[in-house]
Design a protein around this motif. Structure first.
Motif, mmCIF file in Angstrom:
data_model
loop_
_atom_site.group_PDB
_atom_site.id
_atom_site.type_symbol
_atom_site.label_atom_id
_atom_site.label_comp_id
_atom_site.label_asym_id
_atom_site.label_seq_id
_atom_site.Cartn_x
_atom_site.Cartn_y
_atom_site.Cartn_z
ATOM 1 N N ILE A 1 0.860 -1.184 0.000
ATOM 2 C CA ILE A 1 0.000 0.000 0.000
ATOM 3 C C ILE A 1 0.896 1.234 0.000
ATOM 4 C CG2 ILE A 1 -1.871 1.211 1.161
ATOM 5 C CD1 ILE A 1 -2.572 -1.609 0.124
ATOM 6 N N GLU A 2 0.859 1.983 -1.077
ATOM 7 C CA GLU A 2 1.723 3.155 -1.224
ATOM 8 C C GLU A 2 1.019 4.452 -0.851
ATOM 9 O OE1 GLU A 2 4.798 2.848 -1.810
ATOM 10 O OE2 GLU A 2 5.196 1.146 -3.136
ATOM 11 N N ASP A 3 -0.272 4.512 -1.108
ATOM 12 C CA ASP A 3 -1.031 5.734 -0.846
ATOM 13 C C ASP A 3 -1.061 6.031 0.656
ATOM 14 O OD1 ASP A 3 -3.125 7.816 -1.806
ATOM 15 O OD2 ASP A 3 -4.126 6.731 -0.181
ATOM 16 N N THR A 4 -0.678 7.242 1.047
ATOM 17 C CA THR A 4 -0.561 7.567 2.472
ATOM 18 C C THR A 4 -1.910 7.527 3.184
ATOM 19 O OG1 THR A 4 -0.667 9.938 1.953
ATOM 20 C CG2 THR A 4 1.522 8.959 2.167
ATOM 21 N N THR A 5 -2.971 7.910 2.503
ATOM 22 C CA THR A 5 -4.291 7.869 3.127
ATOM 23 C C THR A 5 -4.702 6.434 3.418
ATOM 24 O OG1 THR A 5 -4.957 9.923 2.014
ATOM 25 C CG2 THR A 5 -6.709 8.502 2.862
ATOM 26 N N ARG A 6 -4.481 5.535 2.466
ATOM 27 C CA ARG A 6 -4.805 4.118 2.660
ATOM 28 C C ARG A 6 -3.929 3.498 3.744
ATOM 29 N NH1 ARG A 6 -4.632 0.461 -2.383
ATOM 30 N NH2 ARG A 6 -5.577 -0.983 -0.879
ATOM 31 N N LYS A 7 -2.659 3.894 3.804
ATOM 32 C CA LYS A 7 -1.766 3.384 4.841
ATOM 33 C C LYS A 7 -2.258 3.790 6.221
ATOM 34 C CE LYS A 7 2.717 3.539 4.415
ATOM 35 N NZ LYS A 7 4.068 4.065 4.166
ATOM 36 N N THR A 8 -2.630 5.051 6.358
ATOM 37 C CA THR A 8 -3.133 5.532 7.646
ATOM 38 C C THR A 8 -4.415 4.811 8.025
ATOM 39 O OG1 THR A 8 -2.140 7.713 7.299
ATOM 40 C CG2 THR A 8 -3.906 7.567 8.927
ATOM 41 N N GLN A 9 -5.295 4.602 7.053
ATOM 42 C CA GLN A 9 -6.554 3.918 7.327
ATOM 43 C C GLN A 9 -6.304 2.487 7.789
ATOM 44 O OE1 GLN A 9 -10.005 5.262 7.003
ATOM 45 N NE2 GLN A 9 -9.970 3.531 8.403
ATOM 46 N N ALA A 10 -5.381 1.795 7.126
ATOM 47 C CA ALA A 10 -5.064 0.423 7.519
ATOM 48 C C ALA A 10 -4.474 0.377 8.924
ATOM 49 C CB ALA A 10 -4.091 -0.198 6.515
ATOM 50 N N PHE A 11 -3.633 1.340 9.241
ATOM 51 C CA PHE A 11 -3.054 1.393 10.582
ATOM 52 C C PHE A 11 -4.131 1.676 11.626
ATOM 53 C CE2 PHE A 11 -0.039 2.540 13.895
ATOM 54 C CZ PHE A 11 0.989 1.652 13.649
ATOM 55 N N LYS A 12 -5.107 2.479 11.256
ATOM 56 C CA LYS A 12 -6.238 2.736 12.158
ATOM 57 C C LYS A 12 -7.039 1.460 12.384
ATOM 58 C CE LYS A 12 -10.442 5.472 12.760
ATOM 59 N NZ LYS A 12 -11.311 6.561 12.210
ATOM 60 N N TRP A 13 -7.326 0.712 11.328
ATOM 61 C CA TRP A 13 -8.074 -0.546 11.488
ATOM 62 C C TRP A 13 -7.337 -1.479 12.438
ATOM 63 C CZ3 TRP A 13 -8.292 -0.956 5.478
ATOM 64 C CH2 TRP A 13 -9.327 -0.136 4.986
ATOM 65 N N LEU A 14 -6.012 -1.574 12.275
ATOM 66 C CA LEU A 14 -5.218 -2.461 13.122
ATOM 67 C C LEU A 14 -5.242 -1.993 14.576
ATOM 68 C CD1 LEU A 14 -3.286 -4.907 13.189
ATOM 69 C CD2 LEU A 14 -1.409 -3.296 12.806
ATOM 70 N N THR A 15 -5.064 -0.701 14.777
ATOM 71 C CA THR A 15 -5.067 -0.146 16.136
ATOM 72 C C THR A 15 -6.409 -0.363 16.813
ATOM 73 O OG1 THR A 15 -3.471 1.551 15.456
ATOM 74 C CG2 THR A 15 -4.725 1.972 17.474
ATOM 75 N N GLU A 16 -7.480 -0.121 16.092
ATOM 76 C CA GLU A 16 -8.815 -0.260 16.673
ATOM 77 C C GLU A 16 -9.170 -1.714 16.946
ATOM 78 O OE1 GLU A 16 -11.680 2.297 16.939
ATOM 79 O OE2 GLU A 16 -9.866 3.415 17.431
ATOM 80 N N LYS A 17 -8.568 -2.635 16.201
ATOM 81 C CA LYS A 17 -8.806 -4.054 16.482
ATOM 82 C C LYS A 17 -8.202 -4.433 17.825
ATOM 83 C CE LYS A 17 -8.113 -8.745 14.746
ATOM 84 N NZ LYS A 17 -7.553 -9.595 13.663
#
Length: 213
Positions: free
Chosen positions: A113-129
């Motif tokens: 995942i190169e797009d910074t917005t998508r990277k941040t979103q994925a990191f948010k999903w992981l953190t919230e899990k």
């Protein structure tokens, strides 16, 4: 329905296989850690790591300097496994002891995942899990964090579950005067413990004050 490929068909107890998408999702959503297996120069590696599922993909993260991440981000094929242990199955004979479990096996290649917005979103999903409702409480994920982190996604198009439930099966020993049954195993979150050096006197935030089951 398309034929199930051989690598998704268990050679042992194939009747325990389950290809239902929602069954696979439920196991992945409960588990916190997966194991990513791959080979480099004919040498096998198997690395446990945190993950999160969103829609029909799972996401893992790591440092941009991680050897593990740098190798598989090249597009290496991987096998990813997840197992939830529900009970120890105690039979009348040691030969028939087993475990009740729910597992998933995934085959695929990584999408970086190169797009910074998508990277941040994925990191948010992981953190919230891992810590539900904590994202907005924490110090914001910044450009430096994003630059230092690699996010890899894996499709769940080639995934299967395998599940064992129930009591021991040993008809040949059923009349022996030996106890048999199951020992349930439970994984649960306990009360948070404060880090005294940096967080002494800071009240527990609302998202941690409830029971984290």
């Amino acid at each position: 329905m398309n034929p199930i490929p051989p690598h998704l068909t268990p050679s042992r107890y194939p009747k325990r296989a389950d290809y239902d998408q929602q069954t696979i999702y439920s196991i992945l959503d409960e588990a916190l850690v997966c194991t990513v297996s791959f080979a480099v120069d004919n040498k096998p590696f198997s690395i446990p790591t945190a993950f999160v599922r969103h829609e029909n993909k799972i996401y893992i993260h790591g440092s941009v300097g991680s050897h593990f991440i740098r190798e598989i981000e090249k597009g290496l094929p991987v096998c990813i496994t997840v197992t939830l242990l529900d009970a120890i199955v105690v039979a009348k004979s040691a030969f028939n002891h087993s475990v009740n479990y729910r597992s998933v096996v995934i085959f695929g290649t990584p999408e970086k995942i190169e797009d910074t917005t998508r990277k941040t979103q994925a990191f948010k999903w992981l953190t919230e899990k891992f810590v539900p409702n904590s994202w907005d409480y924490l110090r914001p994920f910044n450009e430096s964090d994003n630059r230092k982190t690699t996010i890899l996604a894996f499709s769940l198009d080639e995934a299967s579950a395998k599940i064992r439930t129930g009591m021991p099966g040993e008809d040949e020993n059923k009349d022996l005067p030996i106890w048999s049954g199951i020992i349930p195993i439970e994984t649960r979150r306990l009360a948070p413990i404060t880090e005294e050096e940096c967080s002494a006197g800071i009240p527990l935030p609302p998202h941690l004050t409830g029971t984290m089951m």
